[in-house]
Design a protein around this motif. Structure first.
Motif, mmCIF file in Angstrom:
data_model
loop_
_atom_site.group_PDB
_atom_site.id
_atom_site.type_symbol
_atom_site.label_atom_id
_atom_site.label_comp_id
_atom_site.label_asym_id
_atom_site.label_seq_id
_atom_site.Cartn_x
_atom_site.Cartn_y
_atom_site.Cartn_z
ATOM 1 N N ILE A 68 11.596 -24.504 75.232
ATOM 2 C CA ILE A 68 10.506 -25.473 75.187
ATOM 3 C C ILE A 68 10.110 -25.872 76.602
ATOM 4 N N ASP A 69 8.811 -25.791 76.884
ATOM 5 C CA ASP A 69 8.269 -26.257 78.157
ATOM 6 C C ASP A 69 7.822 -27.696 77.947
ATOM 7 N N TYR A 70 8.595 -28.642 78.485
ATOM 8 C CA TYR A 70 8.298 -30.054 78.249
ATOM 9 C C TYR A 70 7.058 -30.525 78.999
ATOM 10 N N ALA A 71 6.557 -29.703 79.894
ATOM 11 C CA ALA A 71 5.323 -30.038 80.601
ATOM 12 C C ALA A 71 4.087 -29.531 79.858
ATOM 13 N N VAL A 75 2.543 -28.350 73.152
ATOM 14 C CA VAL A 75 3.756 -28.155 72.345
ATOM 15 C C VAL A 75 4.461 -29.476 72.052
ATOM 16 N N VAL A 76 4.547 -30.340 73.052
ATOM 17 C CA VAL A 76 5.255 -31.614 72.883
ATOM 18 C C VAL A 76 4.419 -32.770 73.420
ATOM 19 N N MET A 142 14.344 -31.011 85.828
ATOM 20 C CA MET A 142 13.961 -30.015 84.817
ATOM 21 C C MET A 142 12.879 -30.555 83.888
ATOM 22 N N TYR A 143 12.695 -31.867 83.888
ATOM 23 C CA TYR A 143 11.740 -32.503 82.981
ATOM 24 C C TYR A 143 10.567 -33.082 83.767
ATOM 25 N N PRO A 144 9.431 -33.272 83.121
ATOM 26 C CA PRO A 144 8.264 -33.826 83.831
ATOM 27 C C PRO A 144 8.404 -35.338 84.002
ATOM 28 N N TRP A 145 8.275 -35.807 85.235
ATOM 29 C CA TRP A 145 8.353 -37.239 85.525
ATOM 30 C C TRP A 145 7.167 -37.644 86.399
ATOM 31 N N ASP A 146 6.851 -38.916 86.356
ATOM 32 C CA ASP A 146 5.886 -39.484 87.285
ATOM 33 C C ASP A 146 6.688 -39.918 88.510
ATOM 34 N N VAL A 184 12.412 -35.158 67.445
ATOM 35 C CA VAL A 184 12.645 -35.301 68.883
ATOM 36 C C VAL A 184 13.044 -33.947 69.467
ATOM 37 N N ALA A 185 12.292 -33.495 70.450
ATOM 38 C CA ALA A 185 12.609 -32.244 71.133
ATOM 39 C C ALA A 185 13.664 -32.464 72.204
#
Length: 207
Positions: A68-71, A75-76, A142-146, A184-185
């Motif tokens: 899964i691409d959380y960005a 998809v999410v 590894m996850y998208p953050w601000d 929840v992914a």
């Protein structure tokens, strides 16, 4: 309703398995009765089995193995929550988070931290503690953050907060086939503290 795509797909796969068992048995019995040589019969068997294996692998992949691409917003859907940490007063010193080691069977640690009116528990699989000058750790990256938001929180909370990222599967065909829509992914806690002196290490209690 999207998750019914996965239910229907698994039912069809089970039905196809039953069909090819019946079909192979039927053709082989007919071959024995008529005395025909195997020839094309085995080729048909092979094609049917290959289709079954390919379909089964696809369903396993889409249900459990699909990365899964959380960005990817297609998809999410990703939501963020930010909460200041509450300082706990101990007998010898104060701390924001406790870290309990695992029982030796698995390399995992258990984190406990406090926010307004709540005691929160997680583990090193789903969280990381940030101590450096940059609030974003290698694991959290590894996850998208601000990133700008995290840096701003460093100033307003004196580097004592938890940033929580929660990703939910959106209604898409692949998510539906995997029966994930609405679930929840991923959830990840980035626990930010000024330094390691405000972290209490405790032994993991075992039964």
């Amino acid at each position: 309703m999207w998750n019914w795509l996965g239910v229907i797909a698994w039912v069809l796969l089970a039905a196809y398995l039953g069909f090819i068992i019946w079909n192979i048995r039927s053709r082989h019995l007919k071959m024995v009765v008529t005395g025909k040589k195997p020839g094309p019969t085995w080729l048909v068997d092979l094609v049917e089995v290959v289709i079954l294996v390919a379909a089964a692998y696809f369903m396993v992949w889409v249900s459990w193995l699909r990365p899964i691409d959380y960005a990817d917003s297609r998809v999410v859907s990703v939501r963020y929550a930010y909460h200041p940490l509450i300082l706990q007063t101990g007998a010898t010193r104060s701390y924001y988070v406790t870290v309990a080691s695992g029982n030796g069977k698995q390399p995992v640690r258990y984190y406990t931290y406090w926010t307004a009116g709540a005691k929160n528990q997680t583990n090193s699989r789903d969280a990381d503690i940030s101590l450096g000058s940059d609030p974003l750790t290698m694991k959290a990256s590894m996850y998208p953050w601000d990133h700008k938001k995290l840096i701003a929180l460093d100033g307003t909370t004196e580097k004592a907060y938890v940033a929580t990222m929660t990703a939910h599967f959106k209604p898409t065909v692949l998510n539906g086939l995997g029966m994930h829509v609405g679930h929840v992914a991923e959830r990840f806690d980035l626990i930010r503290i000024p330094n390691d002196t405000l972290m209490k290490i405790v032994p993991k209690q075992t039964d």
